[in-house]
Design an enzyme around this catalytic site. Structure first.
Site, PDB file in Angstrom:
ATOM      1  N   GLN A   1       0.802  -1.226   0.000  1.00  0.00           N
ATOM      2  CA  GLN A   1       0.000   0.000   0.000  1.00  0.00           C
ATOM      3  C   GLN A   1       0.838   1.281   0.000  1.00  0.00           C
ATOM      4  O   GLN A   1       0.298   2.374  -0.115  1.00  0.00           O
ATOM      5  CB  GLN A   1      -0.939   0.037   1.213  1.00  0.00           C
ATOM      6  CG  GLN A   1      -2.047  -0.972   1.174  1.00  0.00           C
ATOM      7  CD  GLN A   1      -1.596  -2.352   1.638  1.00  0.00           C
ATOM      8  OE1 GLN A   1      -0.539  -2.511   2.229  1.00  0.00           O
ATOM      9  NE2 GLN A   1      -2.400  -3.361   1.353  1.00  0.00           N
ATOM     10  N   CYS A   2       2.139   1.167   0.114  1.00  0.00           N
ATOM     11  CA  CYS A   2       3.022   2.340   0.172  1.00  0.00           C
ATOM     12  C   CYS A   2       3.209   2.931  -1.221  1.00  0.00           C
ATOM     13  O   CYS A   2       3.573   2.228  -2.169  1.00  0.00           O
ATOM     14  CB  CYS A   2       4.368   1.928   0.764  1.00  0.00           C
ATOM     15  SG  CYS A   2       5.614   3.225   0.726  1.00  0.00           S
ATOM     16  N   ASP A   3       2.975   4.231  -1.367  1.00  0.00           N
ATOM     17  CA  ASP A   3       3.122   4.890  -2.664  1.00  0.00           C
ATOM     18  C   ASP A   3       4.545   4.794  -3.203  1.00  0.00           C
ATOM     19  O   ASP A   3       4.750   4.594  -4.402  1.00  0.00           O
ATOM     20  CB  ASP A   3       2.707   6.362  -2.573  1.00  0.00           C
ATOM     21  CG  ASP A   3       1.211   6.533  -2.415  1.00  0.00           C
ATOM     22  OD1 ASP A   3       0.451   5.613  -2.787  1.00  0.00           O
ATOM     23  OD2 ASP A   3       0.794   7.596  -1.903  1.00  0.00           O
TER      24      ASP A   3
END
Length: 115
Positions: free
Chosen positions: A9-11
């Site tokens: 989920q980390c950009d």
């Protein structure tokens, strides 16, 4: 073998994965949330970079820690908290056999993969 560590989920991890995919660079993605974190490996990373460089102080995980935990943070506490909450680790972490990179910098990665 190239391993990219982080959370899906980390950009920044998404950017790194896209960068690798666009260049057809084969890698394995290891999601700390889904696949866990090896404490021996974490210790090795702390030995290499220092806990201060591994702890992501801009993360929501850091901001959500109790103030006393943030104030008392030292190597032992950082190891325990990172093992319990891997989202506290700066990411992505790229492992290229004996060499590792912390964070995503497209220019740095371009130079690395040109060699």
């Amino acid at each position: 073998m190239i391993i990219l560590y982080g959370i899906s989920q980390c950009d920044t991890v998404r950017q790194a994965r896209q960068w690798l995919d666009e260049r057809a660079i084969a890698y394995t993605f290891h999601d700390w949330r889904k696949q866990g974190l090896n404490p021996v490996q974490l210790r090795a990373w702390v030995d290499e970079w220092g806990w201060e460089n591994l702890v992501n102080r801009r993360s929501a995980t850091w901001r959500n820690l109790p103030a006393i935990t943030r104030e008392k943070m030292d190597e032992s506490l950082a190891l325990a908290v990172m093992e319990d909450q891997p989202t506290l680790i700066k990411r992505p972490l790229l492992e290229l056999g004996s060499r590792r990179l912390l964070g995503f910098d497209a220019a740095q990665w371009t130079r690395l993969f040109q060699n």
